[in-house]
Every structure is written in C-alpha cells, then in structure tokens.
Design a protein around this motif. Structure first.
Motif, mmCIF file in Angstrom:
data_model
loop_
_atom_site.group_PDB
_atom_site.id
_atom_site.type_symbol
_atom_site.label_atom_id
_atom_site.label_comp_id
_atom_site.label_asym_id
_atom_site.label_seq_id
_atom_site.Cartn_x
_atom_site.Cartn_y
_atom_site.Cartn_z
ATOM 1 N N HIS A 61 0.833 -1.204 0.000
ATOM 2 C CA HIS A 61 0.000 0.000 0.000
ATOM 3 C C HIS A 61 0.870 1.258 0.000
ATOM 4 O O HIS A 61 0.642 2.192 -0.793
ATOM 5 C CB HIS A 61 -0.908 -0.009 1.227
ATOM 6 N N ASN A 62 1.860 1.300 0.877
ATOM 7 C CA ASN A 62 2.732 2.471 0.972
ATOM 8 C C ASN A 62 3.541 2.671 -0.303
ATOM 9 O O ASN A 62 3.774 3.801 -0.732
ATOM 10 C CB ASN A 62 3.663 2.340 2.177
ATOM 11 N N SER A 63 3.981 1.549 -0.904
ATOM 12 C CA SER A 63 4.742 1.635 -2.147
ATOM 13 C C SER A 63 3.885 2.207 -3.270
ATOM 14 O O SER A 63 4.344 3.047 -4.055
ATOM 15 C CB SER A 63 5.250 0.242 -2.530
ATOM 16 N N MET A 64 2.635 1.761 -3.356
ATOM 17 C CA MET A 64 1.718 2.270 -4.378
ATOM 18 C C MET A 64 1.487 3.761 -4.196
ATOM 19 O O MET A 64 1.524 4.538 -5.155
ATOM 20 C CB MET A 64 0.397 1.506 -4.306
ATOM 21 N N GLU A 65 1.252 4.178 -2.954
ATOM 22 C CA GLU A 65 1.005 5.595 -2.686
ATOM 23 C C GLU A 65 2.238 6.435 -2.992
ATOM 24 O O GLU A 65 2.142 7.521 -3.573
ATOM 25 C CB GLU A 65 0.585 5.779 -1.231
ATOM 26 N N SER A 66 3.417 5.913 -2.629
ATOM 27 C CA SER A 66 4.668 6.638 -2.887
ATOM 28 C C SER A 66 4.915 6.790 -4.387
ATOM 29 O O SER A 66 5.294 7.865 -4.865
ATOM 30 C CB SER A 66 5.841 5.897 -2.230
ATOM 31 N N SER A 67 4.666 5.714 -5.138
ATOM 32 C CA SER A 67 4.851 5.772 -6.597
ATOM 33 C C SER A 67 3.878 6.753 -7.231
ATOM 34 O O SER A 67 4.231 7.496 -8.153
ATOM 35 C CB SER A 67 4.653 4.377 -7.205
ATOM 36 N N ALA A 68 2.643 6.755 -6.728
ATOM 37 C CA ALA A 68 1.635 7.669 -7.266
ATOM 38 C C ALA A 68 2.023 9.118 -6.991
ATOM 39 O O ALA A 68 1.848 9.997 -7.847
ATOM 40 C CB ALA A 68 0.271 7.353 -6.667
ATOM 41 N N LYS A 69 2.550 9.394 -5.817
ATOM 42 C CA LYS A 69 2.958 10.759 -5.485
ATOM 43 C C LYS A 69 4.141 11.198 -6.339
ATOM 44 O O LYS A 69 4.212 12.364 -6.770
ATOM 45 C CB LYS A 69 3.304 10.854 -3.999
ATOM 46 N N TRP A 114 4.739 10.112 -9.357
ATOM 47 C CA TRP A 114 4.148 10.355 -10.675
ATOM 48 C C TRP A 114 3.474 11.723 -10.703
ATOM 49 O O TRP A 114 3.629 12.496 -11.661
ATOM 50 C CB TRP A 114 3.129 9.259 -10.990
ATOM 51 N N MET A 115 2.731 12.038 -9.649
ATOM 52 C CA MET A 115 2.026 13.313 -9.587
ATOM 53 C C MET A 115 3.000 14.484 -9.587
ATOM 54 O O MET A 115 2.790 15.490 -10.281
ATOM 55 C CB MET A 115 1.121 13.361 -8.357
ATOM 56 N N ASP A 116 4.081 14.386 -8.813
ATOM 57 C CA ASP A 116 5.081 15.467 -8.775
ATOM 58 C C ASP A 116 5.652 15.725 -10.166
ATOM 59 O O ASP A 116 5.832 16.881 -10.574
ATOM 60 C CB ASP A 116 6.212 15.110 -7.807
ATOM 61 N N LYS A 117 5.928 14.659 -10.887
ATOM 62 C CA LYS A 117 6.476 14.793 -12.245
ATOM 63 C C LYS A 117 5.457 15.460 -13.163
ATOM 64 O O LYS A 117 5.800 16.351 -13.953
ATOM 65 C CB LYS A 117 6.859 13.409 -12.778
ATOM 66 N N GLN A 118 4.202 15.031 -13.075
ATOM 67 C CA GLN A 118 3.167 15.584 -13.940
ATOM 68 C C GLN A 118 2.888 17.051 -13.614
ATOM 69 O O GLN A 118 2.689 17.856 -14.523
ATOM 70 C CB GLN A 118 1.873 14.782 -13.798
ATOM 71 N N VAL A 119 2.890 17.385 -12.329
ATOM 72 C CA VAL A 119 2.632 18.772 -11.936
ATOM 73 C C VAL A 119 3.696 19.691 -12.544
ATOM 74 O O VAL A 119 3.387 20.799 -13.014
ATOM 75 C CB VAL A 119 2.597 18.911 -10.402
ATOM 76 N N ALA A 120 4.949 19.235 -12.541
ATOM 77 C CA ALA A 120 6.022 20.036 -13.138
ATOM 78 C C ALA A 120 5.772 20.264 -14.629
ATOM 79 O O ALA A 120 6.010 21.364 -15.153
ATOM 80 C CB ALA A 120 7.365 19.336 -12.917
ATOM 81 N N LEU A 121 5.260 19.241 -15.312
ATOM 82 C CA LEU A 121 4.971 19.365 -16.742
ATOM 83 C C LEU A 121 3.749 20.246 -16.985
ATOM 84 O O LEU A 121 3.760 21.140 -17.836
ATOM 85 C CB LEU A 121 4.742 17.984 -17.354
ATOM 86 N N TRP A 122 2.677 19.993 -16.237
ATOM 87 C CA TRP A 122 1.445 20.771 -16.408
ATOM 88 C C TRP A 122 1.659 22.248 -16.108
ATOM 89 O O TRP A 122 1.096 23.120 -16.770
ATOM 90 C CB TRP A 122 0.340 20.223 -15.507
ATOM 91 N N SER A 123 2.481 22.525 -15.100
ATOM 92 C CA SER A 123 2.666 23.900 -14.656
ATOM 93 C C SER A 123 3.396 24.766 -15.679
ATOM 94 O O SER A 123 3.423 25.996 -15.554
ATOM 95 C CB SER A 123 3.405 23.938 -13.315
ATOM 96 N N LYS A 124 3.971 24.133 -16.690
ATOM 97 C CA LYS A 124 4.564 24.908 -17.787
ATOM 98 C C LYS A 124 3.487 25.596 -18.616
ATOM 99 O O LYS A 124 3.747 26.596 -19.283
ATOM 100 C CB LYS A 124 5.414 23.989 -18.675
#
Length: 334
Positions: A62-70, A72-82
């Motif tokens: 469970h923790n691994s899934m949540e960590s991987s999702a976060k 992924w989200m950090d990476k996407q936020v950096a892209l979207w914020s452009k």
C-alpha cells in the motif's frame, strides 16, 4: 476575464487517459483565473488482499503504491505547470464521502471529473452520481474519450414555479445560476447556447393509463397558457442574465452566443434528454437536486433519469442554500 469559479478541482481516477481532461480543466481555470488542483484518486488494494498477504507486506505494498503515485504526480505537476500553474495531490482508497469532505475542507467551487462509467452508453458511474447528488459545488462530468468541440451548450431549465412560496425564489435563483453557467461555458468555447424547457399539463403516463378523462379543448387551452407563462418567465430570466453579462464583457460579446429557445411540450423525464440530443448538445448544464426547499434533499427522478439518458458532458448545479448530507470534515458525529 474573471468568471465565477476561483478554486477548481480536477479528479482523475487513473494515471491513464488524463491528457484531455487535464487540458480541459486548465482551459476552464484559465478562463476563470482560478486556482487548479489535480487529485489522483486511486482505489485501495482489494479488501481481501490482507487475507493472502502478511500484514507487513500488505502495508508495504500500500505504501509503495502511494509513494509511486505521489512521485508520478510530482512529475506531472512540473509538466502541467509549464502551461498553467497547478498543484497535485494523491488519495488512495478515498471514499466518495471523503472526497466530498476534501472538497468542503478546501473550499472547492467547481469539480471537473472524468467519468467513472466503463462503457460509452452511459455518462455516469457510481462515484459520479454520488458527487452529482451530494457535492455542495457544481460538478462537471466528462465522458471518456477525446473531448469533442463544445459547439452547442444546453441550459436545461425548470420554469415551473407552481410550488410553495418559499421554494419559488430558490427555483428562480437556480435557473439563473444554470443559465449563467451555460452562458459562460458557451462564451469560453465559442459555442451557441440552446435554452431548453420541457413542460406538461397532465403527465403522459396518467393519460395513457386512462386514470382521468380530459377535455381536449380545455387541455389545449391549458397548454397554450402554460407555454405563454413559461415563455414570459424565460424572457425575464434572459433579460436579467444579459444585463449581468453585458457588464462583464465587451460590447457585442453576447451576440456570439447565438442564443435559441426550445420550449417543448412533453414528459420532462424523457424529453429533456431527447431535446438536448436533437439540438446537438455537446454539454448540458442542469440542476441535480429534487425538492429545493428541503436542505440536503438529493437528486430527484427527473434529474436521475435525464442523466441516465445523456452521454455528453454534464454540469450539475446545486441551488443556493443547498446543504450536503455529508458531514463536514471538522464536524463531530453525534
């Protein structure tokens, strides 16, 4: 141009097929000059997973899934914020009730959500319906697949004010909100605005069942009177909204709406969706609450059946003073 929404939440239910919905959410946020948060809402591990895994392995997964999702989200936020400033968050195993509590706690005033429905024959899945019923702010549900050009926006109004006096002002205010939202969406998308109202004198199912006898001439006269009543009310409503929007936009902007009215005699539970489809609706703005005078009274039959018949995006609006049946996150359960 500043619109009505200041704090928008875009909900994703998976890390796939998100480009169109996020792009759409950014377009809406930019139009309103609003803050935008992207929420990745993932299902928890299956309820029986802890029966086949040791407790530490279950928690680790469970923790691994949540960590991987976060990550992924950090990476996407950096892209979207452009393209547009966004923030991102992840929730694993969050229930619909907890999602609504998150919306309350963060003072979200518009939710944009990719449909949970697993087929193209219907718009809404179970989580979508829960939000449309109980979320305190407007909910914009978008079907899966490529976003079509929103060239036709339908505002579905209920102009029947033959209700207890205390409800009439609420119904009028809701109609104004629906028309206002629809006009903003149409202007944002450079689309035409179609205003739909369906009225009946005696419900078709009662007539067909032969439960009452009706004088045809009297009924025709009643229908003509109802049509005139609703047309006059609609004109009053349009005049008020035009005056409001003209104060916000440049001269000549309102002409871009290419507004058309559709007052249809028929059974609302059937004809609202049928008329929206017939005029080529690419999005429908409608109310999603039943008895407006009852706080927290959730979706009525007409809204429920209309949603089941639509496959285009829907923006569900709550009336002013709506109280969600979901307990606020800071309230203590009694």
């Amino acid at each position: 141009m500043t619109g009505n929404s200041k704090n928008i939440l875009c909900i994703l239910s998976e890390a796939h097929h998100f480009d169109k919905i996020v792009s759409h959410a950014m377009q809406v946020a930019q139009y309103h000059e609003a803050q935008l948060t992207i929420l990745l809402k993932l299902d928890a591990l299956p309820p029986n997973a802890n029966m086949v895994m040791q407790s530490f392995a279950y928690l680790e997964t469970h923790n691994s899934m949540e960590s991987s999702a976060k990550a992924w989200m950090d990476k996407q936020v950096a892209l979207w914020s452009k393209e547009y400033p966004v923030t991102g968050t992840v929730a694993v195993g969050q229930s619909s009730t907890e999602t609504i509590q998150y919306i309350m706690a963060n003072e979200i005033d518009l939710v944009i959500k990719l449909s949970d429905a697993d087929d193209q024959e219907r718009l809404c899945g179970s989580d979508d319906m829960e939000l449309l019923r109980k979320c305190p702010c407007p909910v914009w549900v978008v079907p899966r697949g490529d976003k079509e050009q929103y060239d036709t926006i339908v505002a579905a109004l209920d102009l029947n004010y033959h209700y207890p006096t205390h409800e009439v002002s609420i119904r009028r205010a809701l109609n104004k909100d629906i028309l206002r939202y629809a006009a903003h969406v149409a202007l944002m998308e450079s689309a035409q605005l179609r205003i739909v109202h369906v009225f009946d004198a005696v419900p078709d199912n009662i007539l067909r069942g032969g439960f009452i006898s009706v004088d045809e001439n009297a009924m025709e006269n009643d229908l003509n009177n109802i049509y005139k009543e609703r047309e006059e009310e609609l004109e009053r409503l349009i005049t008020e909204i035009k005056a409001e929007l003209k104060a916000q936009f440049k001269k000549g902007t309102m002409k871009k709406l290419r507004r058309q009215k559709h007052l249809v005699h028929g059974y609302p539970r059937r004809e609202i969706a049928a008329t929206a489809t017939a005029v080529g609706a690419k999005a429908v703005v409608m109310g999603t609450v039943a008895r407006l005078g009852v706080p927290g009274f959730i979706m009525g039959g007409t809204a429920e059946e209309t949603l089941q018949q639509l496959t285009c995006p829907v923006i569900g609006i709550k009336p002013e003073g709506f109280v969600s049946p979901v307990t606020p996150p800071d309230a203590k359960a009694e």
